[in-house]
Design an enzyme around this catalytic site. Structure first.
Site, PDB file in Angstrom:
ATOM      1  N   ASN A   1       0.879  -1.000  -0.097  1.00 25.92           N
ATOM      2  CA  ASN A   1      -0.096   0.099  -0.241  1.00 25.92           C
ATOM      3  C   ASN A   1       0.929   1.216   0.070  1.00 25.92           C
ATOM      4  O   ASN A   1       0.433   2.105  -0.531  1.00 25.92           O
ATOM      5  CB  ASN A   1      -0.812   0.084   1.353  1.00 25.92           C
ATOM      6  CG  ASN A   1      -2.325  -0.688   1.033  1.00 25.92           C
ATOM      7  OD1 ASN A   1      -2.751  -1.187  -0.065  1.00 25.92           O
ATOM      8  ND2 ASN A   1      -2.491  -1.518   2.022  1.00 25.92           N
TER       9      ASN A   1
ATOM     10  N   ASP B   1      -6.082  -2.934  -3.274  1.00 24.67           N
ATOM     11  CA  ASP B   1      -7.208  -3.517  -3.806  1.00 24.67           C
ATOM     12  C   ASP B   1      -7.076  -4.528  -4.796  1.00 24.67           C
ATOM     13  O   ASP B   1      -7.565  -5.656  -4.802  1.00 24.67           O
ATOM     14  CB  ASP B   1      -8.066  -2.550  -4.142  1.00 24.67           C
ATOM     15  CG  ASP B   1      -8.511  -1.837  -2.847  1.00 24.67           C
ATOM     16  OD1 ASP B   1      -8.163  -2.027  -1.768  1.00 24.67           O
ATOM     17  OD2 ASP B   1      -9.319  -0.617  -2.987  1.00 24.67           O
TER      18      ASP B   1
ATOM     19  N   GLU C   1      -5.991  -8.044   4.827  1.00 24.33           N
ATOM     20  CA  GLU C   1      -5.377  -8.993   3.730  1.00 24.33           C
ATOM     21  C   GLU C   1      -5.191 -10.368   4.431  1.00 24.33           C
ATOM     22  O   GLU C   1      -4.640 -11.300   3.842  1.00 24.33           O
ATOM     23  CB  GLU C   1      -3.856  -8.570   3.801  1.00 24.33           C
ATOM     24  CG  GLU C   1      -2.928  -8.793   4.741  1.00 24.33           C
ATOM     25  CD  GLU C   1      -3.130  -7.577   5.873  1.00 24.33           C
ATOM     26  OE1 GLU C   1      -2.006  -7.423   6.645  1.00 24.33           O
ATOM     27  OE2 GLU C   1      -4.117  -6.832   5.668  1.00 24.33           O
TER      28      GLU C   1
END
Length: 408
Positions: A270, A279, A305
């Site tokens: 991220n 995503d 996750e």
């Protein structure tokens, strides 16, 4: 005002209310605009059939009857087109255009002496029979696949009944030489026929409402049970599946395996690539995991996750093959639009549950998480196994894929 005129007014008002309801249902209920507009037209056409003489008074009987037949056939056609649109089927444009042309030309042919009244009546009844039968067949097939035989019968049954009624009317029209038209002028029409036609229209509306409600309920259940990003089962639904599996094992069912799967260095993904790439990475993993499922398996996203895979009626050897396939597939599939190229790796904690296990579901998750943390501590991108059985010693089985992924 005659009794028939009063019935026409009542039928017209009720059909207008039904039509208004269908028109408003297109937005709030998520009903497609095409289906809602067609069904609104169905109700308005029924109202028009009942109010032909009131709308245009002092018409010749053949004109009044022709208009009434036209509105009724148009109503059935719009009902069918709305059902086809709702079910995602072709609208049969050319077929409906031909049927409407037949309805329009029939009274003209009768007025010029080319078509006997009995044959015209039989033709109108045959057109209605075909429309009702085609609607019944289309709705029955699709509803059976989506919701089962009961729902298919509720929706298609009234349409099939109407088809049988109009088939009888077609045969009746062909076997007598003098009779009223299928939908005669308002002065000769019987109140019982009006009530029957009105009842049929109401039943059709209720059947269509039932079809919409069933689709809406299924959509709500889907939204309540699925993760919005990956479309996998959410945590609540996954836990329900685990509790159901617990009951099966307690009754002596064959053993199972639970895999707790976590993306390695997901925060770094991220930070380096952005949340959109994160995503996409989760969706990629979800697709890989789904590709490893059997029909009996359960896959859910537990949060963030972390994913959980329940392999019913499996053992450690079979589960290890599944884990290897997951890691090999991830090693060969980069995350799309990631620059520099990004390959996911996952750590997997596996808990093996033999037949007759009485441990609660919470202990399954604790042992799976413990194995997962051990895989993380030992370098990630590996599988650690814990056997949940009395007297069994928890062991670990590290495994590395033959293809070396790019670690990030």
């Amino acid at each position: 005002m005659s009794a028939n005129d009063s019935l026409f007014i009542v039928i017209g008002i009720l059909m207008l209310l039904f039509g208004l309801g269908w028109g408003m249902a297109g937005g709030p209920l998520g009903l497609s605009r095409s289906a809602s507009l067609h069904w609104m037209g169905f109700c308005l056409s029924c109202a028009g059939a009942g109010g032909v003489e009131l709308l245009v008074p002092l018409m010749p009987p053949i004109v009044e009857s022709g208009l009434r037949n036209f509105f009724i056939v148009l109503a059935f056609m719009l009902m069918r087109r709305g059902a086809l649109s709702f079910l995602g089927l072709p609208l049969q444009q050319s077929e409906h255009a031909l049927l409407l042309a037949t309805v329009v030309m029939a009274p003209v042919a009768e007025a010029t002496g080319l078509l006997p009244a009995a044959l015209r009546s039989a033709a109108m009844a045959a057109v209605l029979c075909w429309l009702a039968l085609a609607s019944s067949t289309a709705c029955a097939g699709r509803m059976r696949r989506e919701f089962g035989w009961i729902a298919a019968g509720v929706v298609a049954g009234p349409m099939f009944g109407a088809a049988a009624l109009f088939a009888w009317r077609t045969n009746w029209a062909l076997n007598i030489s003098t009779h009223h038209l299928i939908f005669p002028s308002s002065n000769s029409i019987e109140p019982a026929l009006l009530v029957a036609l009105f009842t049929l229209a109401v039943i059709f509306n209720l059947a269509l409402c039932y079809m919409v409600v069933m689709r809406l309920v299924r959509r709500l259940r889907h939204l309540a049970s699925r993760d919005p990003l990956t479309n996998l089962l959410n945590r609540r639904t996954t836990m329900e599946a685990l509790h159901a599996e617990h009951l099966r094992l307690r009754r002596g069912g064959e053993g199972c395996v639970v895999l707790s799967i976590d993306v390695d260095h997901f925060k770094r993904i991220n930070d380096m690539y952005g949340h959109a790439a994160g995503d996409r990475a989760l969706c990629l993993l979800a697709g890989v995991l789904e590709g490893s499922l059997r029909e009996t398996d359960v896959l859910g996203r537990m949060g963030g996750e972390e994913f959980l895979l329940l392999l019913r009626m499996s053992d450690q050897a079979g589960a290890m093959l599944v884990a290897q396939r997951i890691q090999c597939t991830l090693a060969s599939q980069p995350v799309t639009d990631a620059n520099p190229p990004l390959h996911l790796t996952v750590s997997i904690g596996m808990v093996v549950l033999p037949q007759g296990t009485t441990y609660p579901v919470d202990s399954w998750l604790l042992r799976a998480d413990a194995a997962l943390y051990r895989a993380k501590a030992l370098g990630r991108d590996r599988v650690e196994v814990s056997v949940l059985a009395e007297g069994a010693v928890a062991g670990s089985t590290p495994w590395k894929p033959s293809l070396s992924p790019v670690h990030t």
